[in-house]
Write an enzyme that holds these catalytic residues in place. Structure first.
Site, PDB file in Angstrom:
ATOM      1  N   LYS A  63       0.823  -1.209   0.000  1.00  0.00           N
ATOM      2  CA  LYS A  63       0.000   0.000   0.000  1.00  0.00           C
ATOM      3  C   LYS A  63       0.858   1.260   0.000  1.00  0.00           C
ATOM      4  CE  LYS A  63      -4.041  -1.985   2.255  1.00  0.00           C
ATOM      5  NZ  LYS A  63      -4.980  -1.891   3.401  1.00  0.00           N
ATOM      6  N   ARG A  64       2.137   1.105   0.276  1.00  0.00           N
ATOM      7  CA  ARG A  64       3.030   2.258   0.295  1.00  0.00           C
ATOM      8  C   ARG A  64       3.561   2.589  -1.100  1.00  0.00           C
ATOM      9  NH1 ARG A  64       4.386   3.410   5.540  1.00  0.00           N
ATOM     10  NH2 ARG A  64       3.952   1.790   7.072  1.00  0.00           N
TER      11      ARG A  64
END
Length: 280
Positions: free
Chosen positions: A240-241
């Site tokens: 998700k980063r």
């Protein structure tokens, strides 16, 4: 009429996985001449903020994904209490008293025996319940699964069957009385007449439990479509980063795609093609 919903939590900024879910729901609604609803899943009062909620509206507007109606879960707590009471009357929920450390120990013992981490329903034993209540413990509440096979025809995956005997009874209400995701989601889908639930394949197992809750509440079960999660070029799950999402894409801290289960090679590509034809 086809009715779909996008239900983000205002506990952070939208990432590309969220945006993709919203887009697939919007495209399917447009394809079918249906409605695309926005539901703000803000029952997590400790983490939900107005800032993130407003960012969701801005991001969807930037994406051009106009919705046909909106609601917030925090306004619907009485509905969830009524649904919970209905399950209580039907004998489908029960109080549990184990602490998190006790549950973790139980999971560790099962893992050591190479068994799935399924809750053992110790709280259903009258002696255990009496002991823990005498200690002054407050309960959390679980939905009692049927421990039978649940099947459905998924619009992306095809026929799916899950034996709920391989799952723990899901917690619906925490010890502090707060509702977790599962029951509000089902109750909202019923009240909003959602006909199709379109989401990532990381929710497939959840679907078996939710189908049982729909049935326990005497409601029609919607049609499900679980699309493959985003993966990198090498087939690895994306963090998700990684990547940037929508309106604030240039801003530091904007999150990227969903992680989660990765479908191997050819099967994943087949499901990706089915997902494309599903909205195309």
């Amino acid at each position: 009429m086809v009715v779909v919903r996008f239900a983000p939590s205002p506990t952070g900024l939208l990432h590309v996985g969220n945006a993709r879910t919203a887009l697939l729901n919007w495209l399917f609604a447009k394809k079918m001449g249906g409605r695309f609803l926005l539901r703000i899943d803000d029952t997590d009062a400790a983490r939900s903020t107005k800032v993130f909620e407003e960012a969701i509206y801005r991001d969807l507007d930037w994406l051009g994904l106009a919705h046909d109606g909106t609601d917030r879960q925090i306004n619907r707590l009485a509905k969830y209490s009524a649904a919970f009471y209905q399950l209580q009357v039907a004998g489908r929920v029960y109080p549990c008293f184990e602490t998190e450390s006790e549950l973790e120990r139980q999971r560790s013992l099962l893992a050591a025996r190479k068994l799935p981490p399924v809750y053992n329903r110790a709280s259903l034993e009258p002696a255990n319940r009496a002991k823990w209540e005498a200690e002054g413990r407050g309960p959390h509440w679980r939905f009692k699964l049927s421990r039978s096979k649940v099947s459905w025809i998924d619009l992306v995956r095809g026929p799916v069957e899950i034996d709920t005997a391989t799952m723990s009874d899901p917690v619906l209400v925490r010890e502090d009385g707060a509702f977790l995701y599962t029951l509000p989601s089902v109750a909202d889908d019923i009240d909003m007449a959602v006909s199709h639930v379109v989401r990532g394949e990381d929710h497939v197992t959840n679907t078996a439990a939710q189908i049982e809750i729909f049935q326990a509440l005497g409601a029609a079960v919607p049609t499900f479509a679980h699309f493959p999660l985003l993966v990198g070029a090498g087939g690895e799950a994306l963090s998700k980063r990684l990547g940037f999402a929508v309106a604030g894409a240039a801003a530091p801290g904007r999150h990227g795609a969903d992680g989660g289960g990765v479908v191997p090679g050819q099967d994943r590509h087949q499901r990706s093609r089915r997902a494309a034809s599903f909205v195309g």
